[in-house]
Enzyme design. Structure first.
Site, PDB file in Angstrom:
ATOM      1  N   ASP A  41       0.839  -1.195   0.000  1.00 27.49           N
ATOM      2  CA  ASP A  41       0.000   0.000   0.000  1.00 27.49           C
ATOM      3  C   ASP A  41       0.879   1.251   0.000  1.00 27.49           C
ATOM      4  O   ASP A  41       1.606   1.496   0.965  1.00 27.49           O
ATOM      5  CB  ASP A  41      -0.900  -0.029   1.241  1.00 27.49           C
ATOM      6  N   CYS A  81      -6.422   3.930  -3.286  1.00 25.01           N
ATOM      7  CA  CYS A  81      -6.494   2.542  -2.820  1.00 25.01           C
ATOM      8  C   CYS A  81      -7.605   1.719  -3.466  1.00 25.01           C
ATOM      9  O   CYS A  81      -7.362   0.740  -4.166  1.00 25.01           O
ATOM     10  CB  CYS A  81      -6.669   2.518  -1.301  1.00 25.01           C
ATOM     11  N   HIS A 131     -10.565  -3.259   1.583  1.00 23.80           N
ATOM     12  CA  HIS A 131     -10.945  -1.901   1.157  1.00 23.80           C
ATOM     13  C   HIS A 131     -11.819  -1.888  -0.097  1.00 23.80           C
ATOM     14  O   HIS A 131     -11.686  -1.026  -0.958  1.00 23.80           O
ATOM     15  CB  HIS A 131      -9.690  -1.042   0.945  1.00 23.80           C
ATOM     16  N   ASP A 288      -0.688  -0.504  -4.780  1.00 25.92           N
ATOM     17  CA  ASP A 288      -1.909   0.101  -5.311  1.00 25.92           C
ATOM     18  C   ASP A 288      -1.696   1.526  -5.818  1.00 25.92           C
ATOM     19  O   ASP A 288      -2.497   2.045  -6.592  1.00 25.92           O
ATOM     20  CB  ASP A 288      -3.047   0.052  -4.283  1.00 25.92           C
TER      21      ASP A 288
END
Length: 478
Positions: A41, A81, A131, A288
């Site tokens: 991330d 994200c 997410h 991401d």
């Protein structure tokens, strides 16, 4: 009579197999390759030693890169994200799957990676940050449609508390806590999963979705933080004086997360080698989106700059597929990952997929990836505030140039070869009029091909019916 007829037939088959054991082996269906996706991330493409970052050493990733296809121009097409994650799972662009902002739900009827691989006979597992559910960042996601085809589950919707973080296990609705630094626990869970399946007849698809190196930057274990001296951090040239002290401090913590993750990459790959699974496992390592970390006077992501939009992208492909490990300069986007993995696994690619299968390119059979799109729908939000010079945009990225248009017209044009830190905006400059015109025409054509009318961001939010608060952000609950 039946026994008399059967015996000669059996004898013929037996003799044929004995005389030509190679044919007998070929008649046995071969196990498809396993797939392991290591998703991080907010890891920008520049932040590894194999990419030339002078501040950090990533020996395990360097080793993986040396034996992988290294897509040097990989981008996150909408560098936020949830949009990336939805594109990874569906092979679609954000304006198609509808997840063009964080904290909204991916359609449970979508054709996704988990469902496709399950149908192809794979065991599917997901560990870490999801997410994609939109029901609150720490809420339980029950088995079924909201898990999008993944069966084994050790996940959370979203948390950036990396120490003693919340997760849910399979069908248990009670919150559990990973003791210590969750990057380590998630890695151990993945190794346990793969170890349990080393003798299975079914291949596996495992996604390990780490929360780091995303902020907060200073929460890696102390042993990793001790490796970095703030005063010795070398900044990128596009960090303004006003942010240099903060950026150095935050980069020291950012790199601490990175070296911890590098150790986990080493732990996973060493396990696969020790168990003999490496020879039949495709590994994808990526992120991401990136992190500006002070570059261009901003933090986080969403903008079209290199530090935000470019991501690491390694494809380790077993030797039996006869694809050479090497650096590749083709642009590859978020929606291209799924069809490329499916192509490598010889799994039919659904018609719903919009991305490109790069397997023929990797085999030297065709050329792709000369240009790709970057998109931003939100003119608001924490990471794209107008006071930081951000806005809604559509951008065309080539191997050399980045050209971006906002709702008013041409916005940015960079020569990324001559100006790698993107400090010289060429929009409107006399000697670049023809280049700007050419790139603008190509961008218009790509938007036409993808059905993108480039409307104001609120039009898309209204179209999809997303609830937003007074700041234009989807509210979420803990």
């Amino acid at each position: 009579m039946r026994y008399t007829l059967f015996f000669p037939l059996f004898a013929v088959v037996f003799c044929a197999c004995k005389q030509n054991p190679k044919n007998a082996e070929e008649s046995i269906p071969k196990k498809k390759p396993n797939v392991l996706i290591l998703l991080t991330d907010q890891w920008r493409a520049q932040a590894t030693s194999y990419a030339g970052d002078p501040n950090v050493s990533t020996p395990y990733l360097d080793s993986l890169a040396a034996s992988s296809i290294n897509f040097q121009n990989a981008v996150s097409g909408m560098p936020v994200c949830s949009p990336f994650r939805a594109s990874l799972l569906t092979g679609q662009r954000p304006l198609t799957h509808g997840v063009f902002m964080n904290d909204v739900q991916l359609d449970t009827n979508a054709v996704t990676m988990g469902k496709i691989f399950s149908k192809a006979g794979y065991d599917t597992g997901y560990i870490g940050k999801w997410h994609l559910d939109g029901h609150g960042r720490l809420q339980y996601i029950p088995p079924g449609p909201r898990r999008q085809g993944f069966t084994f589950w050790r996940g959370n919707e979203c948390t950036h508390d990396y120490n003693e973080s919340v997760y849910y296990e399979n069908g248990d609705p009670n919150r559990k806590i990973w003791a210590g630094y969750d990057t380590f626990n998630q890695t151990d869970e993945a190794i346990g999963y793969m170890n349990d399946r080393k003798d299975s007849n079914n291949p596996f698809l495992m996604v390990v979705s780490y929360g780091t190196p995303h902020a907060p930057y200073h929460t890696a274990p102390q042993e990793y933080r001790n490796r970095f001296d703030t005063d010795k951090i070398i900044l990128r040239e596009n960090v303004p004086d006003s942010l240099k002290a903060r950026a150095k401090k935050d980069l020291a913590g950012y790199y601490a997360h990175i070296v911890a993750l590098d150790d986990m990459v080493g732990k996973v790959t060493n396990h696969l080698k020790a168990t003999g699974q490496m020879d039949n496992t495709i590994i994808v390592f990526t992120s991401d989106h990136g992190d500006l970390l002070g570059s261009h006077g901003a933090y986080k992501k969403q903008q079209p700059y290199e530090e935000s939009a470019r991501v690491p992208m390694l494809f380790y492909v077993p030797k039996k597929l006869n694809i050479r490990a090497e650096e590749k300069d083709a642009l590859i986007n978020s929606e291209d990952i799924l069809p490329t993995i499916l192509g490598l696994c010889d799994i039919p690619i659904p018609d719903t997929v919009e991305g490109i299968n790069y397997r023929p390119y990797l085999e030297g059979k065709e050329q792709v990836g000369e240009t790709t799109l970057l998109t931003c729908v939100q003119p608001f939000g924490q990471w794209n505030k107008p006071q930081h010079g951000a806005r809604e945009y559509r951008a065309l990225k080539t191997k050399r140039y980045t050209y971006a248009r906002d709702l008013e017209g041409p916005w940015l044009l960079f020569d990324n070869v001559e100006d790698p830190y993107q400090m010289n905006n060429l929009v409107g400059k006399d000697s670049y009029v023809e280049l700007q015109k050419e790139l603008d025409q190509k961008l218009t054509q790509r938007l036409k091909e993808t059905g993108d009318a480039f409307l104001p961001g609120m039009e898309y939010i209204k179209k999809w019916g997303y609830p937003v608060d007074e700041t234009g952000t989807v509210p979420y609950t803990q």
